[in-house]
Design a protein around this motif. Structure first.
Motif, mmCIF file in Angstrom:
data_model
loop_
_atom_site.group_PDB
_atom_site.id
_atom_site.type_symbol
_atom_site.label_atom_id
_atom_site.label_comp_id
_atom_site.label_asym_id
_atom_site.label_seq_id
_atom_site.Cartn_x
_atom_site.Cartn_y
_atom_site.Cartn_z
ATOM 1 N N HIS A 115 0.821 -1.087 -0.085
ATOM 2 C CA HIS A 115 0.217 0.133 -0.005
ATOM 3 C C HIS A 115 0.621 1.196 -0.082
ATOM 4 N N PHE A 155 1.148 2.815 -2.632
ATOM 5 C CA PHE A 155 0.688 3.800 -3.445
ATOM 6 C C PHE A 155 -0.681 3.820 -3.506
ATOM 7 N N CYS A 156 -1.822 4.688 -3.763
ATOM 8 C CA CYS A 156 -3.157 4.670 -3.855
ATOM 9 C C CYS A 156 -3.606 3.729 -4.821
ATOM 10 N N HIS A 200 -1.431 7.844 -6.391
ATOM 11 C CA HIS A 200 -0.497 8.636 -6.018
ATOM 12 C C HIS A 200 -0.059 7.967 -4.526
ATOM 13 N N ASN A 242 1.085 6.873 -1.052
ATOM 14 C CA ASN A 242 0.162 6.993 0.365
ATOM 15 C C ASN A 242 1.216 7.653 1.286
ATOM 16 N N ARG A 293 -2.938 3.717 5.862
ATOM 17 C CA ARG A 293 -2.387 4.526 4.667
ATOM 18 C C ARG A 293 -3.663 5.493 4.070
ATOM 19 N N ARG A 294 -3.057 6.755 3.809
ATOM 20 C CA ARG A 294 -4.112 7.540 3.287
ATOM 21 C C ARG A 294 -3.444 8.355 2.011
ATOM 22 N N CYS A 295 -4.367 8.386 0.870
ATOM 23 C CA CYS A 295 -3.931 9.155 -0.046
ATOM 24 C C CYS A 295 -4.101 10.537 -0.207
#
Length: 287
Positions: A113, A115-116, A121, A123, A132-134
């Motif tokens: 994870h 990358f989104c 994008h 993370n 994990r946040r984009c």
């Protein structure tokens, strides 16, 4: 592989200067350990200079911090070896093995994870490291488990108790165990059990009774175990899933899973109902 009841989960970046911490280091998915006779132990302070990536917390075990990291590609010093977790059954204490399973799952989540999945994008850490946040589209991902049912089918006849055990196509070695399968979207665990049993061996079951659950980090399953009674049908094994399946009397059992698994605990408990002194209950399986 049950986490001890007093284990305290952790998520944040770890204090690299904490020399007393347990370090769970992984190389290509295998845990790095120091051989100790027939056993194994985690690397001690003499190996603190190994080339590792970001060090993160796994939690606290018996008052000691537990850290995890992946080793960069490098040749291990003499005495250390990278061993898959399955091969550490009987070698590493069960509490450490359970924490290692948690560490392996969290590292796998971090690796997969970066990358989104929605926009691609990069993370960022979110919710104190739990997720994990984009930053571009706002999608948030938490570590996920794949629920899987397990069914031990039994029947009691004039000759005593029999268990339906199967040698799965994906089982390591020649081991016979309860049936198991993953829950599909919009399916209850009970519906999954009935479907998987019929698909794998062609039987109908009844009287489902919940036994227990176990996290199984290969790579991220949650096993939910039941005992069920045979209702009808003759065994017709699906060759894509099952190499062999048969009814086994409790006095003539095939090779069984390791005692650390919920499958073996389930089998043992069902045997103990009719044979509390059965030798299988004290045999430390090597499956």
């Amino acid at each position: 592989m049950q986490l001890p009841i007093d284990f305290q989960p952790g998520w944040a970046p770890a204090d690299i200067e904490d020399a007393s911490a347990h370090r769970f280091l992984f190389l290509h998915g295998a845990l790095v350990v120091l051989g100790d006779g027939d056993g194994a132990r985690l690397p001690d302070a003499a190996y603190r200079d190994l080339p590792i990536g970001a060090l993160h917390s796994v939690g606290v075990l018996d008052g000691r911090a537990c850290h995890m990291a992946e080793l960069r590609d490098a040749e291990l010093p003499e005495g250390l070896e990278a061993v898959p977790l399955r091969q550490l059954f009987n070698r590493l204490p069960e509490a450490l093995l359970a924490v290692a399973g948690r560490a392996q799952q969290l590292l796998d989540f971090a690796r997969s994870h970066r990358f989104c999945g929605a926009c691609g994008h990069a993370n960022e850490l979110f919710d104190e490291g739990r997720a994990r946040r984009c930053p571009a589209c706002g999608q948030v991902a938490y570590p996920r488990l794949a629920p899987a049912m397990m069914a031990l089918i039994k029947r009691d006849g004039p000759n005593g108790r029999e268990l339906l055990l199967a040698h799965g196509a994906r089982f390591p070695g020649v081991i016979y165990s309860a049936l198991a399968g993953f829950v599909e979207p919009s399916e209850s665990v009970e519906d999954c059990l009935h479907r998987e049993v019929f698909e794998e061996v062609g039987l109908r079951v009844k009287n489902l009774r919940y036994f227990g659950s176990q996290c199984w980090p290969f790579p991220h399953s949650l096993m939910i175990a039941f005992v069920a009674d045979w209702a009808s049908g003759e065994i017709v094994a699906d060759p894509a899933e099952i190499l062999d399946a048969a009814w086994f009397h409790v006095d003539a059992l095939p090779p069984l899973p390791h005692q650390i698994t919920i499958a073996r605990r389930l089998i043992n408990a069902t045997i103990a109902e009719v044979a509390p002194d059965h030798p299988a209950l004290s045999t430390y399986g090597a499956g």
